[in-house]
Scaffold this active site. Structure first.
Site, PDB file in Angstrom:
ATOM      1  CG  HIS A  79      73.771  83.810 101.171  1.00 58.77           C
ATOM      2  ND1 HIS A  79      74.339  84.928 101.741  1.00 58.77           N
ATOM      3  CD2 HIS A  79      73.002  84.280 100.155  1.00 58.77           C
ATOM      4  CE1 HIS A  79      73.902  86.022 101.120  1.00 58.77           C
ATOM      5  NE2 HIS A  79      73.094  85.653 100.141  1.00 58.77           N
TER       6      HIS A  79
ATOM      7  CG  ASP B 256      69.280  84.919  99.333  1.00 55.37           C
ATOM      8  OD1 ASP B 256      69.465  83.727  99.685  1.00 55.37           O
ATOM      9  OD2 ASP B 256      69.694  85.875  99.980  1.00 55.37           O
ATOM     10  CD  GLU B 257      72.064  88.790  98.224  1.00 56.55           C
ATOM     11  OE1 GLU B 257      72.115  90.011  98.053  1.00 56.55           O
ATOM     12  OE2 GLU B 257      72.417  88.234  99.273  1.00 56.55           O
ATOM     13  CB  VAL B 258      73.111  81.908  93.124  1.00 60.16           C
ATOM     14  CG1 VAL B 258      74.169  80.875  92.767  1.00 60.16           C
ATOM     15  CG2 VAL B 258      72.066  81.309  94.055  1.00 60.16           C
TER      16      VAL B 258
END
EC number: 3.2.1.52
Lengths: 496, 554
Positions: free
Chosen positions: B290, B350-352
């Site tokens: 992100h 989060d969400e790598v």
């Protein structure tokens, strides 16, 4: 790649997309100090034409949002000439001069909207417009938005603001679903009890006669018709509070249960009341159409009432309550016809009538229904695919954009009977706190479907950046239009 | 002209609702909602109180409040005096909520006080340290006792934070009768929050939110006794935080370097505005994923992705193998730790997406050297651990999204794990608390997901402790947050999307566990919603005055 020459500032920046246009990268500076709207010498409309005088004033500030009124310079470097004679409406911009030809003032108002969207500011704040030729006309003549002021009261201010935004997307019909079960905010001069007993509040949650007149005259200046809907015989709970004897008493066993159903179709007094009410409505609302509703009539209460059953027998309807409903609507249509109004009804009751226009609203195969109606030779307005009270992102703009209203088997003549479409914003969960972002810019997607050529506007991908750009224009004009997706506008919404 | 328009708007707003009087239903027939949820309008015995206090007794005895004579004052015994500007500011604010702007008041000659008039609310801070000049924290005492009776009402609270909540409650007890007279019933309240962390996440990266909009929503958060503003300030699409150390981050990474940024003064203003309302500001600087917008102003921070043997020109997550990355983070989080006074900073995690790391030959080599094999979550852990060391050195605690825990990164024992995946009762809560970590719950409260009809009920019915675990595990759940991600939300629709839906979460986190009567909630919430929108309109109408006053105060 033919469109490479058009930046977001060129013709493709206009929403809804004009029918025919050529644009060049050649741009001309526009200066608010030297800019004037002038009536063409041959124009049938001249100074004193209220619609255009008002439109000039409005569009001047829309075109120059930063303009601070200074003294105008002497020279006239920019002039818009209006020549309301030619068909179709066209707009032509070349150095130092733009001319707008329209058959009527209503076309001129649309042309001014187009022109206002063509003017843009560069990073230094200077205004420019590109050399452009446009011939434009709407694909459908009826491009409407329904607002529901019964389930929640909408302040007049919220309605007027919506009319502004409607004009920016070239909508031309405000369908005012003014009363329904929950409340009766219309203050009738003939039957004042309807709102004094049936409104949410008799003083603060009503539309007075002058409120209604204000809405109508405001809409007129934007070239928008106001189509009132007084829905009956169902959806009338609020009517019963101020008009005893109008609704059917429901029975439980052999006695009245104390609740009421639809309008009582068995009493002559009902039709006398309706004749007087619609006489008032037809003089208050100048439009030559009136919407009679007629949807979702629940037969349970009629069935329970012994007087209604006696009436059914007398009329020879047997046990078929749709015949009773048809009888009722027939009578109401007679009343409005005698008042020289054309009636529009929801699809539920079209089967029985030939003098009405039909609005198709049920989900499912709505085009099947459209086809059925046009086969019967009646005119149609399509609303089913455009219920905008459903919130995004599942009901996003693209869903409303990719609707093809004429994609049914039928003759050219039959297709001509589809006169347009309508966005419906029902009020169960909508009031002034969320109306505007729920309506815009999704309603603008419908506007392009109803105005523009379908072949030129069939691609969601091509429309997306244009609609994003248009949404920023709406923000710049103070319309609280919600975002389509991640991104930004140069001028963000700053609150009220 | 402008003034009249504004006033019109204000009056319209007041017209939305039928008034906030407790007995307003008497004037109207009871409307049966013909829908499947079967809610019935009827006045709640608790009026319009929201969130419902822990203990409340309202009697039928009522007192009148006159705008000309009513005052909110410090109790003599109070440890906070006139020098406590936080309270003085709050007194004026709540006076204005209750009676309108002071400018509209007509001053009457002093008149005799009737037996049924309440003229004073005394505010008594009982701890020696009122915490007036401090910042609220996760351990702040927020309880208060309110007694509305003759001859004056008393609000007792150990700290100013409890007093702020008590003032809010007092203002919610005031109602208007048919003649416009303000009244309040004799009432005893003993109140405290069920959970210490009651937050709302706003996302200012996917869409920029003007400061004014943030301030307005802090105001409404305070009305709901929300005490954490989780500021998801930067993300892939834009970097609006203007860093003094790295100004090029926003110069290159914001949507616009001047109009779409939060300057140090803006951030300071948000923090102080929040403090005055008892709200903590927890900033989130989410890495290593992100972070697309970070790359624009900070060369070499992101991992170059490869297509075959050559760089593709695109970039992935933060590059975890370069020393320069950690030098940057040290300076950057050093700045953050001084700008944001809260004891916690949210580090994301989060969400790598591993695709880009996998494509990069330098990273592959590094993986080999470190003996990570093909397990890229080990590389992620490597990065996060170094980051946690950096942040620990700044004396801050940290919050992280659940993936960091899921990936087995070594965490300090006081790390707060933020659970966002799954529904209301989920195994993740059991796992995180079983491992001994403090937890906050967001999974069932993603308010950016919208559906037709009354979805507030769905948020309301969540029971945060409804998971398998011991009492000790349940004590580790310190609260929750409603998340309003910004893909489809900006200033145009934020307020109606947030309110009153977030209010449902607010009551769940504040009120007792057994406050679950949906019909009673519906009736109180309907009136609370009206109050919120009257305030929102009031706020925007008088915004300039507010900011002006504010600027003078600091």
């Amino acid at each position: 790649m033919a469109n490479v020459q058009f930046g977001p500032h060129a013709v493709e920046g206009v929403w809804p997309l004009p029918q025919a246009f050529t644009s060049s990268p050649e741009r001309y500076p526009v200066n608010s100090q030297d800019f004037y709207f002038v009536y063409g010498r041959q124009s049938a409309a001249q100074q004193g034409c209220s619609v255009l005088d008002t439109a000039f004033k409005r569009y001047f500030s829309l075109i120059f949002p930063d303009h601070n009124s200074g003294s105008p310079a002497d020279r006239l470097s920019w002039t818009i000439y209006l020549v309301p004679f030619c068909v179709p409406d066209n707009l032509s911009i070349s150095a130092g001069k733009a001319s707008l030809n329209a058959e009527t003032v209503w076309g001129a108002v649309r042309g001014l909207e187009t022109f206002s969207q063509l003017v843009y500011q560069d990073d230094f704040g200077s205004y420019f417009v590109n050399k452009t030729e446009i011939d434009d006309f709407p694909r459908f003549q009826f491009r409407g938005i329904l607002l529901d002021t019964s389930r929640h009261f909408l302040p007049v201010q919220a309605i007027l603001k919506t009319l502004d935004a409607m004009a920016y997307s070239k909508f031309n019909v405000f369908h005012w679903h003014i009363v329904d079960d929950p409340s009766f905010p219309y203050q009738s001069s003939t039957f004042p009890d309807l709102s004094s007993k049936g409104a949410f509040h008799p003083m603060t949650h009503i539309y007075t006669q002058s409120d209604v007149r204000r809405v109508i005259s405001y809409a007129r200046l934007w070239g928008i018709r106001v189509l009132p809907e007084f829905d009956s015989p169902g959806h009338t709970t609020s009517w019963g509070k101020g008009q005893p004897g109008l609704l059917t008493p429901c029975y439980k066993g052999g006695t009245p249960s104390g609740t009421f159903g639809p309008v009582n179709p068995a009493l002559p007094s009902t039709y006398r009341f309706m004749a007087r009410l619609f006489k008032e409505v037809s003089s208050v609302f100048p439009d030559s159409y009136v919407h009679l509703g007629g949807d979702e009539v629940d037969f349970h209460c009629w069935r329970s009432n012994p007087d209604v059953r006696v009436f059914m027998q007398k009329m020879g309807f047997g046990g078929d309550f749709t015949k009773l409903e048809a009888f009722y609507i027939e009578n109401i249509v007679n009343i409005t016809s005698a008042l020289n109004k054309t009636s529009i009804v929801w699809q539920d009751v079209f089967d029985y009538h030939e003098r009405v226009m039909v609005e198709v609203w049920r989900a499912g195969c709505y085009l099947c229904e459209v086809r059925r109606v046009v086969k019967a030779g009646l005119r149609v307005i399509l609303a089913s695919p455009w219920y905008l009270d459903q919130p995004g992102p599942t009901h996003n703009w693209a869903r409303y954009y990719t609707v093809w209203p004429l994609a049914f088997k039928g003759s050219e003549e039959q297709k001509k009977l589809v006169i347009g479409g309508e966005v419906c914003m029902w009020g169960e969960y909508v009031d002034a706190t969320n109306l505007t972002p729920r309506l815009w810019p999704r309603a603008s997607a419908v506007a392009e479907r109803l105005w523009s050529d379908e072949k030129q506007t069939s691609s969601v991908d091509k429309a997306f950046p244009r609609l994003q750009d248009f949404r920023c224009k709406l923000l710049r004009r103070g319309i609280q239009a919600e975002p389509l997706y991640v991104g930004h506008c140069k001028h963000e919404y700053q609150g009220i | 002209m402008i003034t009249t328009v504004r006033w019109t708007v204000l009056l319209l707003a007041l017209g939305f609702c039928r008034g906030l009087k407790h007995n307003y239903i008497d004037d109207y027939e009871v409307v049966e909602v013909e829908e499947d949820w079967d809610l019935v309008f009827q006045p709640s015995e608790h009026g319009s109180l929201w969130p419902l206090p822990q203990k409340v007794q309202i009697s039928d005895v009522s007192f009148k409040l006159m705008s000309s004579s009513f005052r909110i004052v410090d109790a003599k015994q109070s440890s906070a005096g006139p020098s406590c500007s936080l309270l003085q500011d709050a007194y004026r604010r709540y006076y204005e909520y209750m009676f309108g702007s002071a400018k509209r008041q007509q001053l009457y000659k002093s008149r005799r006080t009737g037996p049924t008039e309440l003229t004073e609310l005394q505010v008594w801070i009982t701890s020696p340290d009122s915490e007036c000049d401090g910042y609220p924290s996760v351990t702040s005492v927020e309880s208060y006792e309110l007694s509305v009776d003759q001859p004056f009402a008393v609000l007792k609270a150990p700290t100013v934070w409890g007093a702020l909540h008590g003032l809010e409650t007092f203002s919610q007890l005031v109602y208007e009768d048919e003649y416009g007279t303000k009244s309040i019933n004799s009432t005893q309240i003993n109140d405290f929050p069920r959970f210490a962390h009651r937050g709302i996440l706003l996302d200012t990266s996917r869409h920029f939110l003007p400061v004014k909009v943030i301030l307005a929503n802090l105001e409404t958060m305070a009305m709901n006794k929300i005490n954490v503003f989780h500021w998801h300030i930067v993300d892939d699409p834009s970097f609006p935080y203007l860093s003094r150390t790295f100004p090029q981050l926003s110069r290159q990474g914001a949507y616009h370097p001047y109009t779409h940024v939060y300057t140090p003064a803006d951030v300071k203003m948000v923090i102080e505005w929040a403090r005055l309302r008892g709200i903590r500001v927890i900033p989130e600087f989410d890495t290593p994923g992100h972070t697309q917008s970070w790359g624009k102003g900070q060369a070499d921070l992101l991992t170059p992705c490869y297509s075959g043997a050559k760089p593709s020109g695109t970039f992935g997550p933060v590059n975890p193998i370069l020393n320069t990355t950690y030098d940057f983070m040290k300076l950057f989080f050093g700045e953050i730790s001084t700008v944001f006074p809260d004891a916690y900073v949210h580090l994301g995690g989060d969400e790598v997406d591993f695709t880009c790391w996998k494509s990069n030959p330098d990273i592959q080599k590094f993986m080999e050297q470190q003996g990570f094999g093909d397990d890229y979550s080990k590389l992620e852990s490597f990065y996060i651990q170094k980051l946690l060391e950096i942040v620990t050195a700044t004396k801050k605690g940290y919050m992280i999204w659940q993936e960091v825990f899921d990936n087995g990164v070594k965490l300090k024992s006081d790390t707060v794990v933020h659970v966002w995946i799954g529904g209301g009762s989920n195994d993740e809560m059991s796992r995180v608390t079983a491992a001994g970590y403090t937890t906050i719950l967001s999974a069932p409260w993603y308010l950016d997901y919208i559906s037709y009809a009354q979805d507030w009920q769905k948020y309301y019915k969540v029971e945060p402790l409804n998971f398998n675990g011991t009492e000790a595990q349940k004590k580790l759940v310190i609260g929750g947050e409603a998340c309003l991600w910004g893909e489809y939300v900006d200033a145009t629709n934020l307020t109606p999307r947030l309110w009153p839906r977030a209010s449902a979460v607010a009551e769940r986190l504040w009120s007792a566990k057994d406050v679950t009567d949906i019909n009673d909630a519906f009736n109180r919430l309907s009136m609370h919603r009206c109050r919120i929108y009257i305030l929102v309109i009031f706020f925007f109408t008088f915004y300039h005055n507010y900011v002006h006053c504010y600027a003078v105060n600091i």
